[in-house]
Design an enzyme around this catalytic site. Structure first.
Site, PDB file in Angstrom:
ATOM      1  N   ARG A   1       7.912 -41.039  61.910  1.00  0.00           N
ATOM      2  CA  ARG A   1       6.954 -40.571  60.902  1.00  0.00           C
ATOM      3  C   ARG A   1       6.154 -41.732  60.328  1.00  0.00           C
ATOM      4  O   ARG A   1       4.987 -41.583  59.959  1.00  0.00           O
ATOM      5  CB  ARG A   1       7.682 -39.826  59.782  1.00  0.00           C
ATOM      6  CG  ARG A   1       6.768 -39.490  58.596  1.00  0.00           C
ATOM      7  CD  ARG A   1       7.375 -38.455  57.658  1.00  0.00           C
ATOM      8  NE  ARG A   1       8.744 -38.757  57.314  1.00  0.00           N
ATOM      9  CZ  ARG A   1       9.120 -39.634  56.373  1.00  0.00           C
ATOM     10  NH1 ARG A   1       8.213 -40.345  55.725  1.00  0.00           N
ATOM     11  NH2 ARG A   1      10.389 -39.805  56.092  1.00  0.00           N
TER      12      ARG A   1
ATOM     13  N   TYR B   1     -18.839 -28.972  58.637  1.00  0.00           N
ATOM     14  CA  TYR B   1     -17.902 -28.159  59.412  1.00  0.00           C
ATOM     15  C   TYR B   1     -17.187 -27.162  58.490  1.00  0.00           C
ATOM     16  O   TYR B   1     -16.693 -27.532  57.425  1.00  0.00           O
ATOM     17  CB  TYR B   1     -16.898 -29.060  60.123  1.00  0.00           C
ATOM     18  CG  TYR B   1     -15.720 -28.337  60.713  1.00  0.00           C
ATOM     19  CD1 TYR B   1     -15.903 -27.271  61.590  1.00  0.00           C
ATOM     20  CD2 TYR B   1     -14.417 -28.720  60.397  1.00  0.00           C
ATOM     21  CE1 TYR B   1     -14.817 -26.591  62.125  1.00  0.00           C
ATOM     22  CE2 TYR B   1     -13.328 -28.055  60.937  1.00  0.00           C
ATOM     23  CZ  TYR B   1     -13.536 -26.988  61.795  1.00  0.00           C
ATOM     24  OH  TYR B   1     -12.468 -26.323  62.322  1.00  0.00           O
TER      25      TYR B   1
ATOM     26  N   LYS C   1     -11.647 -33.684  69.848  1.00  0.00           N
ATOM     27  CA  LYS C   1     -12.946 -33.460  70.448  1.00  0.00           C
ATOM     28  C   LYS C   1     -13.280 -34.549  71.484  1.00  0.00           C
ATOM     29  O   LYS C   1     -12.622 -34.659  72.494  1.00  0.00           O
ATOM     30  CB  LYS C   1     -13.996 -33.355  69.348  1.00  0.00           C
ATOM     31  CG  LYS C   1     -13.616 -32.412  68.204  1.00  0.00           C
ATOM     32  CD  LYS C   1     -13.296 -31.005  68.664  1.00  0.00           C
ATOM     33  CE  LYS C   1     -13.217 -29.984  67.538  1.00  0.00           C
ATOM     34  NZ  LYS C   1     -12.167 -30.204  66.536  1.00  0.00           N
TER      35      LYS C   1
END
Length: 381
Positions: A50, A102, A199
């Protein structure tokens, strides 16, 4: 030696490869949750995934190299990256945002940020005077997308940096649409750069990722502390997939841009297409500003059809182009923003921006341009 961005995409931070176990050329996947201590108070440099992981470390250092950032943290998604940045702000803090943003960003600002007492004002950030007019005593940051999603508005990053300096604000730039291959906002003064790594960076529609890049030691320390506390880290395997995608970022972006230019010019000649939004077209209102701050135009195109019926016919009849959310992958995708990516944006705002029933967004892939045009032609007929 200072390597070009194409080389850094392919090799990452090149000296790291020499440290790979057994001389592995590809980054090893350290699929482990925890790391053994050699003794009390001794560490291998990693204690718990983590907090840090060798596979993710290499990805983060690669992104920092590409963006020119002091540090980068890799998050589970782009939305996780945005949510992490929101943790920098306190109740009553005000952020000025690009009005064409967005839809997922708008949603998290509304559903999470406003509930925590943050305030958001959405303006056309292409108008620096309008941005300055909305700066108040509680304003803490300017949050911009350029090009914006989905109407491709261009914001002058240098102008926003001047305002940020004048009023002691953070300048936060979402660089998802162009990637660091075409645009590096930190070279123009941004303090934080965000990416949906899902993306263009990962580039193959097969994994989710997000990045927060920081420019100063103070921001690095704050983000790193929040990162390990909130725990929205990217997994080792997804870090590997994203690194693998970045190796071809340069060649993908060049091919996608080449295709997009051909398609945008073809769309402009079609009777049923009423407006084409592509920043590579000289008649785009932000063309000159974009040229002054980037190395290219990318491969995102939006366009408006003559009727809602035409828009729906295109979505239902395309064969090669995939009707799906997301963008930036090797496969071309077409999206209906009003129902998909921007459904959470208020109707009156969407319609004012032009995101109507006739508005479509196209993410151009690496296929043969003539094949993509043929697919659009048959869908229009």
């Amino acid at each position: 030696m200072e390597y070009g961005i194409e080389t850094r995409c392919c090799h990452g931070v090149t000296e790291i490869v020499k440290e790979h176990s057994f001389g592995a050329v590809s980054v090893p996947i350290y699929q482990t949750a925890t790391f053994a201590h050699r003794g009390i108070g001794e560490s291998t440099g990693h204690d718990y995934t983590r907090v840090s992981n060798p596979t993710r470390d290499e990805l983060e250092q690669t992104i920092s190299s590409l963006e020119g950032a002091l540090d980068t943290v890799a998050c589970a998604t782009g939305m996780a990256a945005i949510s992490l940045v929101l943790e920098l702000f306190d109740t009553g803090d005000h952020l000025i945002c690009s009005e064409d943003l967005y839809g997922g960003s708008v949603r998290v600002f509304s559903a999470v940020g406003e509930r925590r007492g943050l305030k958001f004002t959405y303006v056309n950030t292409a108008d620096a005077a309008l941005v300055e007019k909305n700066i108040g005593p509680d304003t803490k940051a300017l949050y911009i997308e350029t090009p914006s999603n989905p109407t491709m508005q261009i914001t002058d990053i240098r102008a926003m940096k001047a305002l940020a300096d004048k009023y002691h604000l953070l300048l936060i730039v979402d660089n998802t649409f162009l990637s660091p291959y075409f645009q590096r906002p930190m070279e123009l003064g941004a303090h934080i750069v965000l990416h949906s790594g899902t993306k263009f960076l990962a580039g193959h529609n097969d994994t989710l990722a997000g990045f927060v890049c920081t420019a100063t030691e103070e921001l690095k320390e704050r983000i790193r502390y929040l990162y390990k506390t909130v725990g929205n880290c990217l997994s080792p395997f997804d870090s590997y997939l994203t690194l693998r995608g970045i190796k071809t970022l340069a060649v993908r972006m060049e091919r996608q841009q080449e295709n997009a230019m051909q398609i945008a010019e073809w769309l402009k000649k079609q009777d049923k297409i009423k407006q084409v939004y592509y920043i590579g077209l000289p008649d785009h209102p932000g063309y000159e500003v974009n040229k002054s701050q980037t190395d290219g135009f990318g491969s995102m195109i939006s366009f408006t059809t003559d009727t809602e019926e035409t828009a729906r016919r295109i979505l239902e009849r395309v064969n090669l182009i995939v009707f799906a959310e997301s963008l930036g992958g090797v496969e071309s995708l077409i999206t209906y923003p009003m129902l998909q990516t921007h459904s959470d944006v208020p109707v009156e705002v969407r319609e004012r921006l032009g995101i109507t029933e006739c508005f479509l967004r196209l993410s151009v892939g690496i296929e043969k341009a003539e094949d993509l045009i043929a697919d659009l032609r048959q869908a229009l007929e």
